[in-house]
Design an enzyme around this catalytic site. Structure first.
Site, PDB file in Angstrom:
ATOM      1  N   LYS A 140      44.679  38.074  54.496  1.00  0.00           N
ATOM      2  CA  LYS A 140      44.902  39.022  53.394  1.00  0.00           C
ATOM      3  C   LYS A 140      45.074  38.217  52.116  1.00  0.00           C
ATOM      4  O   LYS A 140      45.427  37.038  52.160  1.00  0.00           O
ATOM      5  CB  LYS A 140      46.177  39.832  53.647  1.00  0.00           C
ATOM      6  CG  LYS A 140      46.239  41.124  52.875  1.00  0.00           C
ATOM      7  CD  LYS A 140      45.513  42.244  53.598  1.00  0.00           C
ATOM      8  CE  LYS A 140      45.388  43.490  52.800  1.00  0.00           C
ATOM      9  NZ  LYS A 140      44.901  44.599  53.635  1.00  0.00           N
ATOM     10  N   ASP A 180      41.102  46.280  48.819  1.00  0.00           N
ATOM     11  CA  ASP A 180      42.362  46.934  49.173  1.00  0.00           C
ATOM     12  C   ASP A 180      42.778  47.652  47.880  1.00  0.00           C
ATOM     13  O   ASP A 180      41.921  47.910  47.022  1.00  0.00           O
ATOM     14  CB  ASP A 180      43.407  45.905  49.645  1.00  0.00           C
ATOM     15  CG  ASP A 180      44.572  46.535  50.418  1.00  0.00           C
ATOM     16  OD1 ASP A 180      44.444  46.770  51.627  1.00  0.00           O
ATOM     17  OD2 ASP A 180      45.632  46.811  49.807  1.00  0.00           O
TER      18      ASP A 180
HETATM   19  N1  GLU Z   1      42.103  46.422  53.122  1.00  0.00           N
HETATM   20  C1  GLU Z   1      41.653  47.078  54.304  1.00  0.00           C
HETATM   21  C2  GLU Z   1      42.718  47.012  55.365  1.00  0.00           C
HETATM   22  O1  GLU Z   1      43.898  47.090  55.052  1.00  0.00           O
HETATM   23  C3  GLU Z   1      40.271  46.616  54.749  1.00  0.00           C
HETATM   24  C4  GLU Z   1      40.142  45.169  55.024  1.00  0.00           C
HETATM   25  C5  GLU Z   1      38.691  44.711  55.287  1.00  0.00           C
HETATM   26  O2  GLU Z   1      37.791  45.519  55.277  1.00  0.00           O
HETATM   27  O3  GLU Z   1      38.536  43.507  55.523  1.00  0.00           O
HETATM   28  O4  GLU Z   1      42.476  46.935  56.544  1.00  0.00           O
END
Ligand code: GLU
Length: 460
Positions: A140, A180
């Protein structure tokens, strides 16, 4: 927690002691990181029955290893605003766990972003990604940059500067960021452009959530919201219930909310409210999604504007009041800890039957207790919002094959993935003595795959 009949008291106590000890170490090692502590506590508590049954995980110090990121990168993001003044933000990328695939997870641009937020999101991502059944590890990132009120050129300058540093740490087989909160198609586009320029190569698989014209997947935009509704639909079905004819409240009005509203409405629900960080709108006849989409996706305006076009609707300042609206199904799709214990009690008093978490960790630990104690069907975030990252993995697969699937193909795969996550969570909850508890079930199912593959790869 109730005690499994076949597990002896002694083994249960050893597991509780282990979990408590490691949790204390995590707290000491990451002082003040309350969101990270909360995410860790939820997972650790769910895993007690696993350790009581299989002490090998304790012998392998699995919690100590899984709760420490493989790498945490913090960097300066300098940029020049429209007035010519240099600005500085802080950038983050946590590469938490690569046992089952390259680090995968979104980037969040929001003023609240700090090490705790990134660490909690990265930690959750490990288990969520594992649940999807796709070969993706947990990561992340993001920045405390606030996109609100910034011009197009400021957004581009910031985003390019952010990528200039991030590019040193990512790659299609190494770490694959996506969007996100505060990071959508526009930001992914600018980041992809900058990455391509720095690398001198078109490596499509380095980011997901890309535009369709340069390697994006159809149905990725819809995936998180649709996935949440598919998951909740499955959970309702098991109890002889459905979205059809139900009243639904969805918090937020970003990408997850919009497509959760769309799918719930398609399934026959009436969605009566949604919100942004300033307040919420309530439209007892059902909110007009076209207006919300235009306001939020095109004009980038506040949700309060909705009532000027729909005078029959009501706008209320402050977001937590949205949970006082009576509904059958609540879908928190805004942000972490948006439902506290009191909000949960009000929802229960008003007769809520099901809660599906579209955002990451939207319910506090106390709120979850309230839902579970009152037999509310509860779909935890790691399972219910995994559709977004699942389709990101499908985007990576299409990029590797240099092929593009149709919307229907991707949507069908997403549906199948969500049904499987539901089934696996139900099965794990049953197997470990907590039938119907999807928090425990999802955490255990997600954990086992990662833990077994960590052990298989030795102490690394
Ligand atoms: N931000 C999204 C999540 O919390 C998607 C992450 C992604 O597609 O890599 O899972």
């Amino acid at each position: 927690m109730a005690i499994l009949t076949e597990v002896k008291q002694k083994e249960w106590q050893a597991a509780v002691n282990y979990v408590t000890e490691v949790y204390e170490t995590v707290k000491k090692r990451n002082p003040g990181e309350s969101e990270f502590h909360q995410a860790v506590k939820e997972i650790f508590d769910s895993l007690v029955p696993v350790f009581a049954k299989h002490p090998k995980y304790m012998e392998q110090s699995i919690l100590e290893r899984i709760s420490e990121p493989e790498r945490m990168i913090t960097f300066r993001v300098p940029w020049v605003d429209d007035q010519g003044k240099p600005q500085v933000n802080r950038g983050f990328r946590v590469q938490f766990n690569s046992a089952i695939g390259p680090y995968k997870g979104g980037l969040r641009f929001h003023p609240s972003v700090n090490a705790s937020i990134i660490r909690f999101l990265g930690f959750e991502q490990i288990f969520k990604n594992s649940l999807t059944g796709q070969p993706i590890g947990g990561g992340k990132g993001g920045s405390d940059f606030d996109p609100k009120g910034k011009s197009e050129s400021e957004i581009m300058k910031f985003t390019q500067s952010f990528m200039t540093e991030l590019a040193k740490h990512i790659g299609p087989d190494l770490d694959v960021p996506a969007g996100d909160i505060g990071v959508g198609a526009r930001e992914i586009g600018y980041m992809f452009g900058q990455y391509k320029r720095l690398r001198g190569a078109h490596e499509a698989g380095v980011l997901t959530g890309k535009g369709i014209g340069y390697g994006g997947s159809l149905a990725r935009t819809e995936a998180t919201g649709f996935g949440t509704v598919y998951f909740v639909e499955e959970m309702l079905k098991d109890q002889g219930l459905s979205f059809n004819g139900s009243t639904v409240v969805v918090s937020g009005s970003g990408n997850v909310s919009i497509y959760a509203i769309q799918k719930a409405t398609q399934l026959g629900a009436k969605v009566v409210a949604c919100s942004d960080s300033n307040g919420y709108i309530y439209d007892k006849n059902g909110i007009n999604l076209d207006t919300v989409k235009r306001l939020k996706e095109v004009e980038r305006k506040r949700i309060s504007e909705y009532v000027t076009e729909h005078p029959e609707a009501r706008y209320v300042e402050g977001c937590s009041g949205i949970w006082t609206i009576p509904c059958d199904i609540a879908l928190p799709c805004a942000t972490q800890n948006e439902i506290n214990e009191i909000n949960a009690k009000v929802l229960v008093a008003n007769g809520v039957k099901a809660v599906g978490e579209g955002a990451n960790m939207p319910s506090s630990l106390e709120a979850i207790e309230v839902f579970l104690n009152n037999k509310v069907l509860f779909a935890p975030a790691k399972a219910a919002n995994a559709g977004g990252v699942a389709v990101s993995a499908l985007e990576m697969a299409q990029n590797s094959m240099r092929l593009a699937w149709t919307f229907e193909e991707v949507d069908a795969k997403l549906h199948e993935i969500m049904v499987n996550i539901y089934k696996n969570s139900v099965k794990a909850a049953e197997e470990y003595g907590f039938p119907g508890n999807l928090v425990v079930g999802a955490n255990i199912a997600g954990f086992l795959k990662v833990a077994d593959n960590m052990i298989a790869q030795g102490v690394v």
